[in-house]
Every structure is written in structure tokens, then in C-alpha cells.
Design a protein around this motif. Sequence first.
Motif, PDB file in Angstrom:
ATOM      1  N   PHE A 110      14.423  52.847 136.085  1.00  0.00           N
ATOM      2  CA  PHE A 110      15.500  53.820 135.726  1.00  0.00           C
ATOM      3  C   PHE A 110      15.410  55.240 136.071  1.00  0.00           C
ATOM      4  O   PHE A 110      16.189  55.818 136.643  1.00  0.00           O
ATOM      5  CB  PHE A 110      16.089  53.842 134.291  1.00  0.00           C
ATOM      6  N   LEU A 111      14.283  55.665 135.868  1.00  0.00           N
ATOM      7  CA  LEU A 111      13.740  57.095 135.916  1.00  0.00           C
ATOM      8  C   LEU A 111      13.635  57.394 137.501  1.00  0.00           C
ATOM      9  O   LEU A 111      14.011  58.385 138.142  1.00  0.00           O
ATOM     10  CB  LEU A 111      12.562  57.725 135.243  1.00  0.00           C
ATOM     11  N   ASP A 112      13.206  56.262 138.286  1.00  0.00           N
ATOM     12  CA  ASP A 112      12.836  56.461 139.587  1.00  0.00           C
ATOM     13  C   ASP A 112      14.154  56.128 140.380  1.00  0.00           C
ATOM     14  O   ASP A 112      14.320  57.030 141.496  1.00  0.00           O
ATOM     15  CB  ASP A 112      11.406  55.784 139.903  1.00  0.00           C
ATOM     16  N   MET A 113      14.542  55.081 140.395  1.00  0.00           N
ATOM     17  CA  MET A 113      15.808  54.799 140.893  1.00  0.00           C
ATOM     18  C   MET A 113      17.163  54.854 140.510  1.00  0.00           C
ATOM     19  O   MET A 113      17.997  55.576 141.124  1.00  0.00           O
ATOM     20  CB  MET A 113      15.518  53.220 141.438  1.00  0.00           C
ATOM     21  N   ALA A 114      17.283  54.333 139.117  1.00  0.00           N
ATOM     22  CA  ALA A 114      18.822  54.652 138.559  1.00  0.00           C
ATOM     23  C   ALA A 114      18.999  55.723 138.533  1.00  0.00           C
ATOM     24  O   ALA A 114      20.541  56.107 138.029  1.00  0.00           O
ATOM     25  CB  ALA A 114      18.976  53.477 137.659  1.00  0.00           C
ATOM     26  N   ILE A 115      18.444  56.914 138.406  1.00  0.00           N
ATOM     27  CA  ILE A 115      18.690  58.313 138.160  1.00  0.00           C
ATOM     28  C   ILE A 115      19.793  58.594 139.100  1.00  0.00           C
ATOM     29  O   ILE A 115      20.744  59.598 139.082  1.00  0.00           O
ATOM     30  CB  ILE A 115      17.344  58.990 138.420  1.00  0.00           C
ATOM     31  N   HIS A 116      19.796  58.100 140.412  1.00  0.00           N
ATOM     32  CA  HIS A 116      21.022  58.507 141.560  1.00  0.00           C
ATOM     33  C   HIS A 116      22.241  58.191 140.939  1.00  0.00           C
ATOM     34  O   HIS A 116      23.184  58.818 140.932  1.00  0.00           O
ATOM     35  CB  HIS A 116      20.603  57.951 142.918  1.00  0.00           C
ATOM     36  N   ASP A 117      21.955  56.893 140.460  1.00  0.00           N
ATOM     37  CA  ASP A 117      23.334  56.354 139.675  1.00  0.00           C
ATOM     38  C   ASP A 117      23.947  56.925 138.687  1.00  0.00           C
ATOM     39  O   ASP A 117      24.999  57.249 138.426  1.00  0.00           O
ATOM     40  CB  ASP A 117      23.362  54.726 139.811  1.00  0.00           C
ATOM     41  N   ILE A 118      22.737  57.311 137.859  1.00  0.00           N
ATOM     42  CA  ILE A 118      23.221  58.252 136.537  1.00  0.00           C
ATOM     43  C   ILE A 118      23.841  59.469 137.028  1.00  0.00           C
ATOM     44  O   ILE A 118      24.922  59.784 136.355  1.00  0.00           O
ATOM     45  CB  ILE A 118      21.946  58.497 135.584  1.00  0.00           C
ATOM     46  N   ASP A 119      23.399  59.994 137.936  1.00  0.00           N
ATOM     47  CA  ASP A 119      23.888  61.287 138.561  1.00  0.00           C
ATOM     48  C   ASP A 119      25.451  61.028 138.892  1.00  0.00           C
ATOM     49  O   ASP A 119      26.048  61.761 138.730  1.00  0.00           O
ATOM     50  CB  ASP A 119      22.946  61.871 139.613  1.00  0.00           C
ATOM     51  N   LEU A 120      25.529  59.990 139.786  1.00  0.00           N
ATOM     52  CA  LEU A 120      26.778  59.727 140.310  1.00  0.00           C
ATOM     53  C   LEU A 120      27.892  59.603 139.063  1.00  0.00           C
ATOM     54  O   LEU A 120      28.953  59.973 139.230  1.00  0.00           O
ATOM     55  CB  LEU A 120      26.968  58.564 141.105  1.00  0.00           C
ATOM     56  N   ILE A 121      27.475  58.507 138.169  1.00  0.00           N
ATOM     57  CA  ILE A 121      28.364  58.476 137.093  1.00  0.00           C
ATOM     58  C   ILE A 121      28.785  59.857 136.187  1.00  0.00           C
ATOM     59  O   ILE A 121      30.019  60.105 136.077  1.00  0.00           O
ATOM     60  CB  ILE A 121      27.900  57.616 136.003  1.00  0.00           C
ATOM     61  N   ARG A 122      27.898  60.697 136.308  1.00  0.00           N
ATOM     62  CA  ARG A 122      28.091  61.911 135.503  1.00  0.00           C
ATOM     63  C   ARG A 122      29.032  62.749 136.536  1.00  0.00           C
ATOM     64  O   ARG A 122      29.975  63.399 136.022  1.00  0.00           O
ATOM     65  CB  ARG A 122      26.871  62.814 135.248  1.00  0.00           C
ATOM     66  N   TRP A 123      28.729  62.718 137.797  1.00  0.00           N
ATOM     67  CA  TRP A 123      29.313  63.622 138.638  1.00  0.00           C
ATOM     68  C   TRP A 123      30.935  63.165 138.636  1.00  0.00           C
ATOM     69  O   TRP A 123      31.801  63.917 138.927  1.00  0.00           O
ATOM     70  CB  TRP A 123      28.696  63.551 140.023  1.00  0.00           C
ATOM     71  N   PHE A 124      30.966  61.900 138.893  1.00  0.00           N
ATOM     72  CA  PHE A 124      32.593  61.224 139.252  1.00  0.00           C
ATOM     73  C   PHE A 124      33.349  61.421 137.961  1.00  0.00           C
ATOM     74  O   PHE A 124      34.478  61.811 137.973  1.00  0.00           O
ATOM     75  CB  PHE A 124      32.307  59.896 139.741  1.00  0.00           C
ATOM     76  N   THR A 125      32.777  61.370 136.898  1.00  0.00           N
ATOM     77  CA  THR A 125      33.441  61.276 135.468  1.00  0.00           C
ATOM     78  C   THR A 125      33.576  62.814 134.934  1.00  0.00           C
ATOM     79  O   THR A 125      34.398  62.896 134.149  1.00  0.00           O
ATOM     80  CB  THR A 125      32.967  60.260 134.662  1.00  0.00           C
ATOM     81  N   GLY A 126      32.514  63.798 135.255  1.00  0.00           N
ATOM     82  CA  GLY A 126      32.292  64.839 134.452  1.00  0.00           C
ATOM     83  C   GLY A 126      32.042  64.627 133.118  1.00  0.00           C
ATOM     84  O   GLY A 126      32.194  65.421 131.987  1.00  0.00           O
TER      85      GLY A 126
END
Length: 341
Positions: free
Chosen positions: A178-194
Motif C-alpha cells: 500500500f505504501l509503495d504502490m497503492a499510494i498513487h491511487d490514494i493520492d488520486l482518490i484524495r485529488w479527485f474528491t478533495g
Amino acid sequence: MEKLNVGIVGLGRLGKIHAHHLAESIGAFHLYAACSVVDSELDYAKENLGVEKVYRDYGEMLADDAIDAVVLVTPSHQHCGQIIQGLEAGKHVFCEKPLGLELEEMLRVEKAVEEHPNQVFMLGFMRRYDESYMYAKELVDQGEIGDVTLIRCYGIDPNSGMESFIEFCKNSSSGGLFLDMAIHDIDLIRWFTGQEISKVWALGNNIAYPILDELGDTETGAALCKLENNAIGIMVAGRNAAHGYHVETEIIGTKGSLRIANLQEKNLVTILNEHGAVRPMSQNFPERFKGAFLNELTQFAKYINNNQKAPISVKDGIRATQAAIACGESMDSGELVSIEY
Ligand code: NAI
């Protein structure tokens, strides 16, 4: 405008890619110096990157007054310390994701960035600089799909990289799936939803590669996220895609939905042969995100030259790491984990 002298720190898998972009494709930068703890990488820099200086020690590189900015592409556990050192030496700092592996060290980075307001700090969540993600973000912000209710993200590495990943795991930790790979998706989730992620429930397994159990890492994982406004995030992360590098995002809204790269087409070519209609796939992250990697460093130079703050902040790095750590805790405990900010 005079070029900015930049030093690259780390010349491994991704460091070499950034270094070539800085040396050959980003006009605002002059790749002046390279730093690595591996002699053969410094030889590589001298022979292939045309750098004026090479350093085995980061502190010595920072003492070089000719350097305006550093690009950190070192192992993740070193990021926080090196960011702080770079800022304290008066340099602008770009650092690869993740910001850090623990909250305390990231809070020290936050303080250092605040104490150096005239230097640019930027974190390498490069998907925000990918053409398709940028276009999707514009559409979401314009209200094209209404309010976001759910985001589904896939980030799966090709299994062709598994042997080298196992070797890597024997010597050091990736920080976990999660820290190495899914972190990009976590960032996208935060970025797209605010929105911040408030609760996570995660699962993982090593069915395809049981050896990863012994090495303390995970091959396939999934996490269900509750956002502060009750929107939902679903993440699938893995290291076993047979067909290539698979990064896919679906954003569902109240009025419609968007899909980004639901197939990982390499380009617009379709091969018609005995297997049918074959669409070649992107095989790795440098291929899929070449444009994004170039674009993010081009923008880094622009932020420096315009005295602008980078839009990806320390806070983005901290929040993403906190959510990734919570996913890891949930996977280990089997429990729903709430994130306190
Ligand atoms: P790597 O292990 O291939 O390379 C690490 C490099 O750092 C090596 O050149 C090593 O010599 C150098 N290094 C280690 N300690 C050093 C020190 N104290 N001073 C100077 N150099 C030092 O690692 P890789 O795969 O290139 O990853 C590096 C970073 O980039 C990681 O944080 C990783 O999470 C991130 N990354 C980001 C990606 C993205 O999609 N944005 C993709 C791949 C990696």
C-alpha cells in the motif's frame, strides 16, 4: 532565462530515467551533478549523462553552491532526512513518492518546508501530470459527472518484474504494497474528491508468490475506503499482471462516470493475426507514464522560476502515507481502521 543547475540523487531504476529527462529533455534544467552510493552508477553518470560533478556523499553535494535544486530518487526511508538536509542547504527539492514511512519524520519535513518559504518543495505524485488524468480532473472539476460517489483504482505491476522485486525484497523493504504502490491511487482518490480518507478495510494475499510471505511483503491487495463525505474508494494493488503494467481508474459521479485507461494500450495500433485483434499493452511504468515524468519535472522548474508553490504539498504526502499505513494495519489485523488527522 539562465538554466537551473540540478543535482540528481539516486541513479537506480527510476533515478536514471529522471536523470536522462533532466539532461536531455527539460530545457530549464542543466543536469550539473549526480550523487549515488554505487560507484558504477557514478561512472554511468559521467559516461552517459554529461554531468560536471559526481558525489558519493549527499552532504558534499549540498555544499556545492553551484547547485540550485536537487531531485531525490533514493530509497523511501531516506526521503525525509534528505529533504530536510536539502532545504537547510538552500536548495529547491523535488522528492519521489512516498514522502516518508512514518508520521514523525514527515511532520519534521512539514516544519522544514514552512521554515523555507522561498524554496520550492515538490512531491512526485506524477499521475497528476499525466495528460489523461489531467483531462479527467478538469472534467470532474467542471461538474461533468456531478458529485463523485465512488472511485475504483487498479495499480498492478507486471509479473515480469517479480524476480527482481524478490531480490529487492531480500535486501530492503519496499514499505509494503500500500505504501509503495497503492499510494498513487490514494493520492488520486484524495485529488479527485478533495476529501480525506477516514476509514479503511484492507485484505492481502500471496497466492501467486508464497515466497513474499517469508519476505514480509504482499502480492495482491485490496482496500475499501470511506471518505469524509461518505464517498467510497476501492483500490486493487498487485504485482502479478500477466499482460503488462495495469493502471486503471474509474470515477463514478451522480451524473455520469469516467474511465481512465481501462485497457493499457501501448498506442493506437491493433495487430490482426492468428490470435485475433491484438492490442499491445504498456509493459512498465516508465513507458506508461513517460509524459507524466517529463511534465512533472518541467513544472518543477517552472515553479522555481516563477516563485510559485508546487500544487502537490507536504500535506498531500503526509495524508497519503497515513492512509497507506492504515491500509497496512488493517490488512495485518483484519479490522476496520479509522484514521485520525
Ligand atoms: P533503486 O533501489 O533502484 O535506486 C535507489 C538509488 O538510490 C540507487 O541509485 C542508490 O545508489 C541510491 N542511493 C541509496 N542511498 C543513497 C544515498 N544515501 N545517497 C545517494 N544515493 C543513494 O530504487 P528505485 O526503484 O529507483 O526507487 C527510488 C525511489 O523512487 C523510491 O522512493 C520509490 O518509491 C520511487 N519510485 C517511484 C515511482 C513512481 O511511479 N513515481 C516508480 C519507481 C520508484
